[in-house]
Motif scaffolding. Structure first.
Motif, PDB file in Angstrom:
ATOM      1  N   UNK A 169       0.818  -1.207   0.000  1.00 46.47           N
ATOM      2  CA  UNK A 169       0.000   0.000   0.000  1.00 46.47           C
ATOM      3  C   UNK A 169       0.856   1.262   0.000  1.00 46.47           C
ATOM      4  N   UNK A 170       1.781   1.365   0.937  1.00 42.16           N
ATOM      5  CA  UNK A 170       2.593   2.587   1.037  1.00 42.16           C
ATOM      6  C   UNK A 170       3.553   2.722  -0.138  1.00 42.16           C
ATOM      7  N   UNK A 171       4.028   1.615  -0.662  1.00 43.72           N
ATOM      8  CA  UNK A 171       4.855   1.693  -1.870  1.00 43.72           C
ATOM      9  C   UNK A 171       4.061   2.278  -3.022  1.00 43.72           C
ATOM     10  N   UNK A 172       2.836   1.864  -3.133  1.00 37.71           N
ATOM     11  CA  UNK A 172       1.966   2.377  -4.187  1.00 37.71           C
ATOM     12  C   UNK A 172       1.647   3.856  -3.977  1.00 37.71           C
ATOM     13  N   UNK A 173       1.396   4.247  -2.727  1.00 37.54           N
ATOM     14  CA  UNK A 173       1.081   5.647  -2.421  1.00 37.54           C
ATOM     15  C   UNK A 173       2.267   6.547  -2.747  1.00 37.54           C
ATOM     16  N   UNK A 174       3.474   6.086  -2.465  1.00 38.93           N
ATOM     17  CA  UNK A 174       4.656   6.906  -2.711  1.00 38.93           C
ATOM     18  C   UNK A 174       5.036   6.967  -4.189  1.00 38.93           C
ATOM     19  N   UNK A 175       4.421   6.179  -5.018  1.00 41.72           N
ATOM     20  CA  UNK A 175       4.668   6.266  -6.463  1.00 41.72           C
ATOM     21  C   UNK A 175       3.889   7.392  -7.110  1.00 41.72           C
ATOM     22  N   UNK A 176       2.808   7.830  -6.515  1.00 47.23           N
ATOM     23  CA  UNK A 176       1.969   8.862  -7.116  1.00 47.23           C
ATOM     24  C   UNK A 176       2.666  10.201  -7.308  1.00 47.23           C
ATOM     25  N   UNK A 177       3.463  10.705  -6.362  1.00 52.99           N
ATOM     26  CA  UNK A 177       4.162  11.969  -6.633  1.00 52.99           C
ATOM     27  C   UNK A 177       5.103  11.875  -7.832  1.00 52.99           C
ATOM     28  N   UNK A 178       5.782  10.749  -7.979  1.00 52.96           N
ATOM     29  CA  UNK A 178       6.647  10.557  -9.151  1.00 52.96           C
ATOM     30  C   UNK A 178       5.836  10.558 -10.432  1.00 52.96           C
ATOM     31  N   UNK A 179       4.694   9.938 -10.388  1.00 52.34           N
ATOM     32  CA  UNK A 179       3.799   9.898 -11.547  1.00 52.34           C
ATOM     33  C   UNK A 179       3.317  11.306 -11.892  1.00 52.34           C
ATOM     34  N   UNK A 180       2.941  12.087 -10.889  1.00 55.11           N
ATOM     35  CA  UNK A 180       2.477  13.447 -11.107  1.00 55.11           C
ATOM     36  C   UNK A 180       3.581  14.307 -11.717  1.00 55.11           C
ATOM     37  N   UNK A 183       4.069  13.384 -15.379  1.00 56.97           N
ATOM     38  CA  UNK A 183       2.968  13.869 -16.215  1.00 56.97           C
ATOM     39  C   UNK A 183       3.127  15.357 -16.483  1.00 56.97           C
ATOM     40  N   UNK A 184       3.411  16.131 -15.454  1.00 51.05           N
ATOM     41  CA  UNK A 184       3.543  17.584 -15.613  1.00 51.05           C
ATOM     42  C   UNK A 184       4.757  17.916 -16.468  1.00 51.05           C
ATOM     43  N   UNK A 185       5.868  17.233 -16.246  1.00 51.45           N
ATOM     44  CA  UNK A 185       7.071  17.476 -17.035  1.00 51.45           C
ATOM     45  C   UNK A 185       6.837  17.125 -18.505  1.00 51.45           C
ATOM     46  N   UNK A 186       6.176  16.027 -18.771  1.00 45.20           N
ATOM     47  CA  UNK A 186       5.858  15.650 -20.140  1.00 45.20           C
ATOM     48  C   UNK A 186       4.927  16.651 -20.807  1.00 45.20           C
ATOM     49  N   UNK A 187       3.995  17.186 -20.049  1.00 46.71           N
ATOM     50  CA  UNK A 187       3.096  18.199 -20.587  1.00 46.71           C
ATOM     51  C   UNK A 187       3.863  19.456 -20.975  1.00 46.71           C
ATOM     52  N   UNK A 188       4.772  19.912 -20.116  1.00 47.35           N
ATOM     53  CA  UNK A 188       5.566  21.101 -20.427  1.00 47.35           C
ATOM     54  C   UNK A 188       6.485  20.865 -21.617  1.00 47.35           C
ATOM     55  N   UNK A 189       7.100  19.723 -21.680  1.00 46.44           N
ATOM     56  CA  UNK A 189       8.015  19.431 -22.795  1.00 46.44           C
ATOM     57  C   UNK A 189       7.256  19.395 -24.113  1.00 46.44           C
ATOM     58  N   UNK A 190       6.109  18.747 -24.130  1.00 47.87           N
ATOM     59  CA  UNK A 190       5.331  18.666 -25.364  1.00 47.87           C
ATOM     60  C   UNK A 190       4.682  19.993 -25.737  1.00 47.87           C
ATOM     61  N   UNK A 191       4.464  20.847 -24.771  1.00 48.69           N
ATOM     62  CA  UNK A 191       3.888  22.153 -25.067  1.00 48.69           C
ATOM     63  C   UNK A 191       4.932  23.108 -25.628  1.00 48.69           C
ATOM     64  N   UNK A 192       6.125  23.127 -25.035  1.00 45.32           N
ATOM     65  CA  UNK A 192       7.121  24.121 -25.413  1.00 45.32           C
ATOM     66  C   UNK A 192       8.145  23.633 -26.428  1.00 45.32           C
ATOM     67  N   UNK A 193       8.170  22.364 -26.762  1.00 49.10           N
ATOM     68  CA  UNK A 193       9.122  21.855 -27.746  1.00 49.10           C
ATOM     69  C   UNK A 193       8.921  22.461 -29.138  1.00 49.10           C
TER      70      UNK A 193
END
Length: 68
Positions: free
Chosen positions: A5-16, A19-29
């Motif tokens: 459970x806690x391993x899964x919970x701690x993966x969410x910030x990395x996922x977020x 996602x945000x970094x990929x959005x910025x890269x695809x927007x400004x590339x």
């Protein structure tokens, strides 16, 4: 039942972050080639600054804060 459970919970910030970094890269590339020419660089910077000023003034007026 809650083995990972806690391993899964701690993966969410990395996922977020990914996602945000990929959005910025695809927007400004697509804008990177435009920034190599001085005329378009000035135009894009002017558009960005004017957008921030417009947003700031609009929010100040909507929230009833003191005018500049």
């Amino acid at each position: 039942m809650f083995d990972g459970f806690w391993d899964n919970v701690f993966r969410y910030p990395r996922y977020l972050i990914s996602i945000v970094l990929g959005l910025f890269i695809n927007t400004f590339a697509p804008l990177v080639p435009l920034l190599k020419r001085p005329v378009t660089l000035i135009a894009i910077l002017g558009l960005f600054v004017s957008s921030l000023v417009f947003l700031t003034l609009t929010l100040r007026a909507m929230l009833g804060l003191s005018t500049i």
